[in-house]
Design a protein around this motif. Structure first.
Motif, short mmCIF file in Angstrom:
data_model
loop_
_atom_site.label_atom_id
_atom_site.label_comp_id
_atom_site.label_asym_id
_atom_site.label_seq_id
_atom_site.Cartn_x
_atom_site.Cartn_y
_atom_site.Cartn_z
N GLY A 104 45.76 -29.23 1.94
CA GLY A 104 44.76 -30.27 1.70
C GLY A 104 44.47 -30.52 0.23
O GLY A 104 43.97 -31.58 -0.13
N GLU A 105 44.79 -29.56 -0.62
CA GLU A 105 44.55 -29.70 -2.05
C GLU A 105 45.68 -30.44 -2.78
O GLU A 105 45.55 -30.79 -3.93
N LEU A 106 46.79 -30.65 -2.09
CA LEU A 106 47.93 -31.31 -2.72
C LEU A 106 47.69 -32.80 -2.89
O LEU A 106 46.94 -33.40 -2.12
N PRO A 107 48.38 -33.42 -3.86
CA PRO A 107 48.35 -34.88 -3.96
C PRO A 107 48.89 -35.48 -2.65
O PRO A 107 49.76 -34.90 -1.99
N GLU A 108 48.40 -36.64 -2.30
CA GLU A 108 48.73 -37.29 -1.02
C GLU A 108 50.24 -37.40 -0.79
O GLU A 108 50.71 -37.11 0.31
N ARG A 120 53.21 -25.69 -5.59
CA ARG A 120 51.76 -25.73 -5.79
C ARG A 120 51.05 -24.91 -4.70
O ARG A 120 50.10 -24.18 -4.99
N MET A 121 51.51 -25.07 -3.47
CA MET A 121 50.89 -24.31 -2.38
C MET A 121 51.07 -22.82 -2.58
O MET A 121 50.13 -22.04 -2.38
N ARG A 122 52.26 -22.40 -2.98
CA ARG A 122 52.50 -20.98 -3.23
C ARG A 122 51.55 -20.46 -4.29
O ARG A 122 50.94 -19.40 -4.13
N ALA A 123 51.40 -21.23 -5.39
CA ALA A 123 50.50 -20.81 -6.46
C ALA A 123 49.06 -20.70 -5.96
O ALA A 123 48.35 -19.74 -6.30
N MET A 124 48.62 -21.65 -5.15
CA MET A 124 47.26 -21.61 -4.60
C MET A 124 47.08 -20.39 -3.68
O MET A 124 46.03 -19.74 -3.71
N LEU A 125 48.08 -20.10 -2.88
CA LEU A 125 47.98 -18.97 -1.96
C LEU A 125 47.98 -17.64 -2.71
O LEU A 125 47.24 -16.72 -2.36
N VAL A 126 48.79 -17.54 -3.77
CA VAL A 126 48.79 -16.32 -4.59
C VAL A 126 47.42 -16.16 -5.25
O VAL A 126 46.85 -15.07 -5.26
N GLU A 127 46.90 -17.26 -5.76
CA GLU A 127 45.58 -17.22 -6.42
C GLU A 127 44.49 -16.82 -5.41
O GLU A 127 43.54 -16.14 -5.76
N ALA A 128 44.64 -17.21 -4.17
CA ALA A 128 43.67 -16.86 -3.13
C ALA A 128 43.86 -15.43 -2.64
O ALA A 128 43.10 -14.96 -1.79
#
Length: 149
Positions: A90-94, A134-142
Motif C-alpha cells: 500500500g505504500e508503493l506508488p500506484e 521498495r517492499m523488501r526495504a520496508m519489510l526489513v525496516e519493519a
C-alpha cells in the motif's frame, strides 16, 4: 491458443523444426502449406495440453497444501506477514503497486500486465522490480526476518 505470444512461440517452434530437420517434409505426401498447418496444429494442441496439465498440477498442489495440517501458530504468523506485506504494498506508488498486484496476486505474465496497463513490457518489468525492492526495504525496516537476502 489463448494469446498472441503463445501462438508466436508455436509458430517459431514449427519453423525451427523445419529448419533443423528439413528432411521431415516430404513433398510426395503433400504441399508445404499442408505440412506446416499440420505441424502447427499438433504443436498448438501440445502447448494447450501442457498448459492445462500444469494448471491442474497447481490446483492439486494448492488443495493438498490447503488440506495439510496447519497449526494456529503458523496461521497467526502468516496473518502477521500478510498484514506487513499488504502495508508495504500500500505504500508503493500506484504504478508499481498495480503492476505487482496484477503479476503476483492475479497471476498475470509480464506481457499480460503490459497489455492491461497499456505500457511497454520493459516498463512493467522495471516497475515490478523496483516495487519489489521498495517492499523488501520496508519489510526489513519493519523487522520482518527472511526478506533481507
Amino acid at each position: 491458443m489463448h494469446n498472441a505470444a503463445e501462438a508466436e512461440d508455436v509458430t517459431q517452434e514449427v519453423f525451427l523444426r523445419l529448419w533443423n530437420q528439413p528432411d521431415r517434409f516430404d513433398p510426395a505426401r503433400g504441399s508445404l502449406r499442408s505440412f506446416l498447418l499440420a505441424q502447427s496444429h499438433a504443436r498448438a494442441v501440445d502447448a494447450i495440453r501442457s498448459l492445462n496439465a500444469r494448471r491442474l498440477r497447481e490446483v492439486k498442489d494448492a488443495r493438498r497444501t490447503a488440506t495439510a495440517d496447519y497449526d494456529m501458530q503458523h496461521e497467526v504468523w502468516d496473518l502477521a506477514m500478510a498484514d506487513q506485506v499488504s502495508h508495504a504494498l500500500g505504500e508503493l506508488p500506484e504504478e508499481e503497486r498495480r503492476a505487482i498486484e496484477l503479476a503476483y496476486y492475479e497471476g498475470r505474465t509480464y506481457v499480460e500486465v503490459a497489455e492491461l496497463l497499456g505500457q511497454p513490457e520493459g516498463t512493467v518489468k522495471s516497475r515490478i522490480r523496483n516495487g519489489m525492492r521498495r517492499m523488501r526495504a520496508m519489510l526489513v525496516e519493519a523487522g520482518v526476518q527472511g526478506v533481507d537476502a
